[in-house]
Design an enzyme around this catalytic site. Structure first.
Site, short mmCIF file in Angstrom:
data_model
loop_
_atom_site.label_atom_id
_atom_site.label_comp_id
_atom_site.label_asym_id
_atom_site.label_seq_id
_atom_site.Cartn_x
_atom_site.Cartn_y
_atom_site.Cartn_z
N HIS A 197 40.32 13.76 32.06
CA HIS A 197 41.13 12.59 32.41
C HIS A 197 41.64 12.75 33.84
CE1 HIS A 197 41.78 12.11 27.86
NE2 HIS A 197 40.87 11.25 28.27
N GLU A 200 45.38 13.70 35.21
CA GLU A 200 46.03 14.93 34.74
C GLU A 200 45.73 16.07 35.71
OE1 GLU A 200 44.43 15.07 30.73
OE2 GLU A 200 45.23 13.08 30.29
N ARG A 255 42.64 7.07 34.56
CA ARG A 255 42.34 8.04 33.51
C ARG A 255 40.85 8.20 33.24
NH1 ARG A 255 44.39 9.70 28.13
NH2 ARG A 255 42.88 9.20 26.52
N HIS A 325 44.14 19.48 29.36
CA HIS A 325 44.71 18.15 29.56
C HIS A 325 46.20 18.27 29.89
CE1 HIS A 325 41.38 15.69 27.75
NE2 HIS A 325 41.06 16.88 27.27
N GLU A 399 47.28 20.82 26.00
CA GLU A 399 48.04 19.77 26.69
C GLU A 399 49.11 20.51 27.47
OE1 GLU A 399 47.79 16.50 26.86
OE2 GLU A 399 46.30 16.04 25.31
#
Ligand SMILES: *[C@@H]1O[C@H](CO)[C@@H](O)[C@H](O)[C@H]1NC(C)=O
Ligand SMILES: *[C@@H]1O[C@H](CO)[C@@H](O)[C@H](O)[C@H]1NC(C)=O
Ligand SMILES: *[C@@H]1O[C@H](CO)[C@@H](O)[C@H](O)[C@H]1NC(C)=O
Ligand SMILES: *[C@@H]1O[C@H](CO)[C@@H](O)[C@H](O)[C@H]1NC(C)=O
Ligand SMILES: [Zn+2]
Length: 438
Positions: A197, A200, A255, A325, A399
């Site tokens: 993405h 990020e 994104r 991410h 994440e």
């Protein structure tokens, strides 16, 4: 704008002069991204009832907000946090609506343009010749990252081999670094990708950090030596190269990929919904204008196809798949697409548990961990589920920081702590793989 970041102990008289020089030297760059985020806000909302959630979905849709968390309007639900980037011309309408509906909310970022300009050392001269001088505590453009890779390929040819696995939609090479001591003996491998993405940015920064640490500590750190002697690491610092480039040049909050659609003007596919595993089911959108658009068919995106082909071809070698991410502070494993536990759950679960503890031990930052479906949300067509279904036993998605204070605009000051703690988690997982657990 390096001198703007120097300590404030400089004499006050020198400062206006510096600013003057800046104006003269960079007349066209007084605002990033042509000032397009001036007055935009990021607001956190938690609907407390189903009615509120429904009303929010409707107004988000009407105002065409840019959702930061979760990734799609369809996930907006009672009790779940939503962080929403609302353009300046829509913020009055949204705030009035919230007031009227009496929905609790908190403004996370008052002026997105200001936050963006404050947090970045935009367009500093950051290309350095040697590895020890390279600055890993700033975000790097695609060009800088690719130059860095070429440089390492030449200067560290004993441990690194750089190659391309294909081309992006816009024709950019998809570079991967193969890291590890060369050996005639059979070696298993770990795949790592960052930047699926585009917005990020901490992802690519971590992939670079990982490579740096590997090279700098190979001799001195027994754990790292063991890792690189026993395994190959295939590191793809920027998966979604077109999107990442676009997030530097046009839209910081982009994104998706940048592919065109034959019937709609909206561009791009969510490269983490485009994999052939329950493709385009729950948690993915069929609409090309949505941020979670699954694409016209599985592996429609050349970036996804290239990585899938590479992993398919070498699947027997790969012990682990790691994808990076942001943001949420979570360590996730399959399944994403359904609520169910994977076979041999306990090995993966204990690897995650230990990794999260190792991460916590550095600065006390807490990560949640668990199956992606129940820990984050259900999403189909993800790379992690696909890797797992294709026989890679340890598949994880990180994440990274934070939990919404800065969101996608994680300041460069936090690159070092974020990468330092994440490094420990990755090393811990890797050492786990080398043990007997299936
Ligand atoms: C805000 O401005 C954008 C771009 O100028 C436009 O496309 C959009 O419709 C506007 N939104 C509202 C709610 O006025
Ligand atoms: C990396 O270096 C090797 C030689 O050591 C060379 O054959 C290869 O083409 C280089 N990779 C890239 C992408 O330039
Ligand atoms: C689970 O572990 C067993 C060995 O204990 C192994 O044969 C099997 O392939 C593993 N299954 C998966 C899905 O990893
Ligand atoms: C992994 O982390 C755990 C703590 O969670 C620690 O006890 C263990 O020593 C770590 N292992 C390695 C190899 O770093
Ligand atoms: Zn992501």
């Amino acid at each position: 704008m390096k001198f703007l970041r120097e300590p404030r102990s400089r004499t006050a008289a020198a400062l206006p002069l510096c600013l003057l020089f800046l104006k003269i030297l960079q007349p066209g760059h007084s605002h990033l991204y042509s000032n397009r985020y001036a007055g935009d806000k990021v607001i956190r909302l938690i609907p407390t009832t189903e009615e509120e959630a429904y009303a929010l979905k409707k107004i988000y849709h009407q105002l065409k907000v840019d959702l930061w968390q979760p990734s799609s309007i369809s996930y907006v639900s009672e009790g779940a946090v939503t962080d929403v980037h609302i353009p300046q011309n829509g913020s009055q309408a949204l705030l009035a609506f919230l007031q009227e509906a009496n929905i609790q909310h908190k403004i996370l970022i008052e002026d997105l343009q200001k936050a963006l300009e404050k947090g970045s050392s935009w367009r500093t001269q950051r290309n350095r010749r040697s590895l020890s001088e390279y600055n890993y505590e700033v975000y790097h453009s695609l060009e800088e990252i690719q130059n860095w890779m070429h440089h390492l390929n030449i200067t560290h040819s004993g441990l690194i081999h750089m190659f391309s696995i294909g081309k992006s939609y816009e024709g950019r090479p998809l570079f991967v670094l193969k890291l590890g001591r060369r050996s005639r003996a059979y070696k298993r491998a770990v795949w790592m990708d960052c930047g699926i993405h585009a917005r990020e940015w901490i992802g690519p920064a971590f992939c670079q950090w990982f490579v740096k640490e590997a090279l700098l500590t190979y001799r001195s750190d027994p754990t790292m030596r063991k890792m690189l002697n026993h395994l190959y690491f295939y590191v793809m610092p920027v998966f979604n190269v077109d999107g990442y480039h676009f997030s530097w040049t046009n839209d910081r909050f982009w994104r998706k990929t940048r592919s065109r659609n034959s019937r709609f003007r909206c561009r791009g596919v969510d490269a983490n919904r485009n994999w052939k595993v329950k493709w385009c089911n729950e948690g993915a959108s069929m609409h090309p204008c949505d941020d979670t658009y699954c694409g016209p068919f599985p592996e429609s995106e050349p970036e996804v196809k290239a990585v899938a082909n590479f992993l398919r071809k070498h699947r027997k070698h790969f012990r682990a798949y790691l994808s990076f991410h942001a943001y949420a502070q979570m360590l996730l494993y399959p399944y994403s697409y359904k609520y169910a536990t994977i076979p041999n759950f306990s090995c993966v679960e204990s690897a995650a548990h230990k990794a999260v503890n190792a991460l916590w031990s550095v600065y006390g930052v807490r990560y949640r961990y668990g199956p992606a479906s129940s820990t984050l949300y259900v999403s189909s067509g993800s790379s992690m589920d696909w890797a797992y279904k294709n026989g890679i036993p340890y598949t994880f998605a990180f994440e990274l920081r934070d939990t919404g204070h800065f969101g996608f605009l994680l300041p460069e000051m936090l690159i070092k702590p974020t990468c330092t703690e994440t490094m420990l988690a990755v090393k811990n997982i890797t050492m786990h793989l080398l043990k007997k657990c299936p």
